[in-house]
Write a protein that holds these residues in place. Structure first.
Motif, PDB file in Angstrom:
ATOM      1  N   PHE A  40     -30.217 -23.502  46.802  1.00 46.09           N
ATOM      2  CA  PHE A  40     -31.269 -24.227  46.097  1.00 46.09           C
ATOM      3  C   PHE A  40     -31.508 -25.597  46.731  1.00 46.09           C
ATOM      4  CE2 PHE A  40     -32.505 -27.203  42.700  1.00 46.09           C
ATOM      5  CZ  PHE A  40     -33.750 -26.668  42.388  1.00 46.09           C
ATOM      6  N   VAL A  41     -30.447 -26.308  47.120  1.00 49.41           N
ATOM      7  CA  VAL A  41     -30.566 -27.612  47.756  1.00 49.41           C
ATOM      8  C   VAL A  41     -31.232 -27.464  49.103  1.00 49.41           C
ATOM      9  CG1 VAL A  41     -29.227 -29.509  48.775  1.00 49.41           C
ATOM     10  CG2 VAL A  41     -28.665 -28.667  46.494  1.00 49.41           C
ATOM     11  N   LEU A  42     -30.865 -26.452  49.892  1.00 48.56           N
ATOM     12  CA  LEU A  42     -31.506 -26.228  51.195  1.00 48.56           C
ATOM     13  C   LEU A  42     -32.993 -25.909  51.020  1.00 48.56           C
ATOM     14  CD1 LEU A  42     -28.831 -24.180  53.198  1.00 48.56           C
ATOM     15  CD2 LEU A  42     -29.577 -26.516  53.587  1.00 48.56           C
ATOM     16  N   PHE A  43     -33.276 -25.067  50.019  1.00 51.10           N
ATOM     17  CA  PHE A  43     -34.680 -24.734  49.754  1.00 51.10           C
ATOM     18  C   PHE A  43     -35.457 -26.001  49.380  1.00 51.10           C
ATOM     19  CE2 PHE A  43     -38.001 -23.620  46.695  1.00 51.10           C
ATOM     20  CZ  PHE A  43     -38.773 -22.768  47.467  1.00 51.10           C
ATOM     21  N   CYS A  44     -34.882 -26.823  48.506  1.00 49.77           N
ATOM     22  CA  CYS A  44     -35.566 -28.061  48.092  1.00 49.77           C
ATOM     23  C   CYS A  44     -35.745 -29.017  49.263  1.00 49.77           C
ATOM     24  CB  CYS A  44     -34.779 -28.749  46.979  1.00 49.77           C
ATOM     25  SG  CYS A  44     -34.961 -27.943  45.386  1.00 49.77           S
ATOM     26  N   MET A  45     -34.696 -29.142  50.122  1.00 54.14           N
ATOM     27  CA  MET A  45     -34.788 -30.029  51.277  1.00 54.14           C
ATOM     28  C   MET A  45     -35.822 -29.535  52.270  1.00 54.14           C
ATOM     29  SD  MET A  45     -30.833 -31.087  51.918  1.00 54.14           S
ATOM     30  CE  MET A  45     -31.167 -32.022  53.371  1.00 54.14           C
ATOM     31  N   LYS A  46     -35.971 -28.210  52.373  1.00 47.44           N
ATOM     32  CA  LYS A  46     -36.904 -27.646  53.343  1.00 47.44           C
ATOM     33  C   LYS A  46     -38.345 -27.648  52.822  1.00 47.44           C
ATOM     34  CE  LYS A  46     -37.723 -25.129  57.060  1.00 47.44           C
ATOM     35  NZ  LYS A  46     -37.724 -25.660  58.351  1.00 47.44           N
ATOM     36  N   PHE A  47     -38.556 -27.289  51.554  1.00 50.42           N
ATOM     37  CA  PHE A  47     -39.906 -27.078  51.063  1.00 50.42           C
ATOM     38  C   PHE A  47     -40.362 -28.100  50.002  1.00 50.42           C
ATOM     39  CE2 PHE A  47     -38.485 -22.860  52.479  1.00 50.42           C
ATOM     40  CZ  PHE A  47     -39.437 -22.629  53.450  1.00 50.42           C
ATOM     41  N   VAL A  48     -39.505 -28.655  49.201  1.00 52.18           N
ATOM     42  CA  VAL A  48     -39.902 -29.530  48.114  1.00 52.18           C
ATOM     43  C   VAL A  48     -39.785 -31.010  48.528  1.00 52.18           C
ATOM     44  CG1 VAL A  48     -39.372 -30.235  45.755  1.00 52.18           C
ATOM     45  CG2 VAL A  48     -39.254 -27.826  46.381  1.00 52.18           C
ATOM     46  N   TRP A  49     -38.696 -31.353  49.147  1.00 51.91           N
ATOM     47  CA  TRP A  49     -38.424 -32.753  49.474  1.00 51.91           C
ATOM     48  C   TRP A  49     -39.450 -33.353  50.430  1.00 51.91           C
ATOM     49  CZ3 TRP A  49     -35.522 -35.955  46.914  1.00 51.91           C
ATOM     50  CH2 TRP A  49     -35.155 -37.179  47.476  1.00 51.91           C
ATOM     51  N   PRO A  50     -39.906 -32.741  51.538  1.00 50.19           N
ATOM     52  CA  PRO A  50     -40.896 -33.371  52.431  1.00 50.19           C
ATOM     53  C   PRO A  50     -42.210 -33.723  51.739  1.00 50.19           C
ATOM     54  CG  PRO A  50     -39.837 -31.575  53.570  1.00 50.19           C
ATOM     55  CD  PRO A  50     -39.367 -31.516  52.146  1.00 50.19           C
ATOM     56  N   PRO A  51     -42.817 -32.825  50.919  1.00 48.51           N
ATOM     57  CA  PRO A  51     -44.052 -33.256  50.257  1.00 48.51           C
ATOM     58  C   PRO A  51     -43.815 -34.414  49.273  1.00 48.51           C
ATOM     59  CG  PRO A  51     -43.876 -30.859  50.138  1.00 48.51           C
ATOM     60  CD  PRO A  51     -42.602 -31.382  50.712  1.00 48.51           C
ATOM     61  N   VAL A  52     -42.651 -34.419  48.607  1.00 51.09           N
ATOM     62  CA  VAL A  52     -42.357 -35.494  47.669  1.00 51.09           C
ATOM     63  C   VAL A  52     -42.202 -36.806  48.442  1.00 51.09           C
ATOM     64  CG1 VAL A  52     -40.627 -36.378  46.037  1.00 51.09           C
ATOM     65  CG2 VAL A  52     -41.345 -33.999  45.902  1.00 51.09           C
ATOM     66  N   ILE A  53     -41.484 -36.771  49.563  1.00 49.84           N
ATOM     67  CA  ILE A  53     -41.301 -37.966  50.396  1.00 49.84           C
ATOM     68  C   ILE A  53     -42.658 -38.429  50.924  1.00 49.84           C
ATOM     69  CG2 ILE A  53     -40.326 -38.817  52.567  1.00 49.84           C
ATOM     70  CD1 ILE A  53     -38.271 -38.650  50.416  1.00 49.84           C
ATOM     71  N   THR A  54     -43.483 -37.493  51.373  1.00 51.15           N
ATOM     72  CA  THR A  54     -44.822 -37.837  51.878  1.00 51.15           C
ATOM     73  C   THR A  54     -45.646 -38.495  50.760  1.00 51.15           C
ATOM     74  OG1 THR A  54     -44.709 -35.956  53.384  1.00 51.15           O
ATOM     75  CG2 THR A  54     -46.871 -36.927  53.021  1.00 51.15           C
ATOM     76  N   ALA A  55     -45.611 -37.917  49.571  1.00 54.67           N
ATOM     77  CA  ALA A  55     -46.357 -38.480  48.437  1.00 54.67           C
ATOM     78  C   ALA A  55     -45.835 -39.863  48.096  1.00 54.67           C
ATOM     79  CB  ALA A  55     -46.264 -37.554  47.231  1.00 54.67           C
ATOM     80  N   LEU A  56     -44.496 -40.036  48.144  1.00 52.81           N
ATOM     81  CA  LEU A  56     -43.920 -41.349  47.856  1.00 52.81           C
ATOM     82  C   LEU A  56     -44.343 -42.381  48.908  1.00 52.81           C
ATOM     83  CD1 LEU A  56     -40.306 -40.470  46.647  1.00 52.81           C
ATOM     84  CD2 LEU A  56     -42.160 -41.422  45.300  1.00 52.81           C
ATOM     85  N   ARG A  57     -44.328 -41.982  50.171  1.00 57.70           N
ATOM     86  CA  ARG A  57     -44.724 -42.897  51.246  1.00 57.70           C
ATOM     87  C   ARG A  57     -46.201 -43.269  51.128  1.00 57.70           C
ATOM     88  NH1 ARG A  57     -41.252 -40.086  55.976  1.00 57.70           N
ATOM     89  NH2 ARG A  57     -39.276 -41.080  55.444  1.00 57.70           N
ATOM     90  N   GLU A  58     -47.042 -42.271  50.808  1.00 66.40           N
ATOM     91  CA  GLU A  58     -48.467 -42.558  50.624  1.00 66.40           C
ATOM     92  C   GLU A  58     -48.673 -43.516  49.447  1.00 66.40           C
ATOM     93  OE1 GLU A  58     -50.628 -38.911  50.204  1.00 66.40           O
ATOM     94  OE2 GLU A  58     -50.169 -38.262  52.240  1.00 66.40           O
ATOM     95  N   ARG A  59     -47.919 -43.245  48.379  1.00 67.05           N
ATOM     96  CA  ARG A  59     -48.026 -44.107  47.202  1.00 67.05           C
ATOM     97  C   ARG A  59     -47.535 -45.510  47.535  1.00 67.05           C
ATOM     98  NH1 ARG A  59     -50.705 -45.580  43.008  1.00 67.05           N
ATOM     99  NH2 ARG A  59     -49.426 -46.274  41.268  1.00 67.05           N
TER     100      ARG A  59
END
Length: 156
Positions: A17-36
Motif C-alpha cells: 500500500f505504501v509503495l502504491f501510494c508513493m508511486k501513484f498517489v504521492w506525486p500528484p499530491v506533492i505536485t498539487a502542494l507545490r502548485e499551491r
C-alpha cells in the motif's frame, strides 16, 4: 491462527500500500502542494507589489494635492490682485469723471455768471439812463447814448 503470519501478511499489505501510494498517489499530491505553494508565494508577491503601488499612489495623490493647493493659492492671489486692479481702475475712472463733471459744472457756473453779469450790466445801463433822465428831467435817447451806457456797464 498465528499472530506472526497475520502480522507479516499485514506488514506486506501495508508495504505494498505504501509503495502504491508513493508511486501513484504521492506525486500528484506533492505536485498539487507545490502548485499551491507557488500560488501562495505569487499571491504574497502580488500583495507586496500592491502595497507598494498603493503607497506610491498615496504619495502621488499627496503630491498632486499639494500642487493643487499651490495652484489654488496662486489663482486666489491672482484674483485678489485683479480685484485690487479693478478697484483702482474704477477709482481712477470715478475720479476722472468727477473732475470732468466738476469742470463742466465750473464752466456752466462761469457761463451763467457771465450771462448774469451781462443782464445786470444791461439793467444797470437802463437804470442809469432812467436815473439820468429823471435827474435831467429830459428824455435821453438810448440809441444815441448806447455807447456811453456800454462803456459804463463795462467799467462796472
Amino acid at each position: 491462527m498465528n499472530i506472526n503470519a497475520t502480522l507479516i501478511g499485514q506488514s506486506v499489505a501495508f508495504f505494498i500500500f505504501v509503495l502504491f501510494c508513493m508511486k501513484f498517489v504521492w506525486p500528484p499530491v506533492i505536485t498539487a502542494l507545490r502548485e499551491r505553494q507557488k500560488k501562495i508565494a505569487d499571491g504574497l508577491d502580488a500583495a507586496n507589489r500592491a502595497a507598494r503601488d498603493l503607497e506610491l499612489a498615496h504619495e502621488k495623490v499627496g503630491q498632486q494635492l499639494r500642487e493643487a493647493k499651490g495652484q489654488a493659492a496662486e489663482i486666489i492671489e491672482q484674483a485678489k490682485k485683479r480685484a485690487t486692479q479693478i478697484v483702482d481702475e474704477a477709482r481712477d475712472q470715478a475720479r476722472a469723471e468727477g473732475e470732468r463733471l466738476k469742470a463742466q459744472a465750473q464752466a456752466e457756473i462761469e457761463q451763467e455768471l457771465n450771462s448774469v453779469k451781462d443782464a445786470l450790466r444791461a439793467q444797470l445801463g437802463s437804470l442809469a439812463v432812467n436815473g439820468a433822465e429823471k435827474i435831467l428831467g429830459a428824455t435821453i435817447d438810448q440809441n444815441a447814448h448806447a455807447e456811453l451806457v456800454n462803456k459804463l456797464a463795462a467799467e462796472i
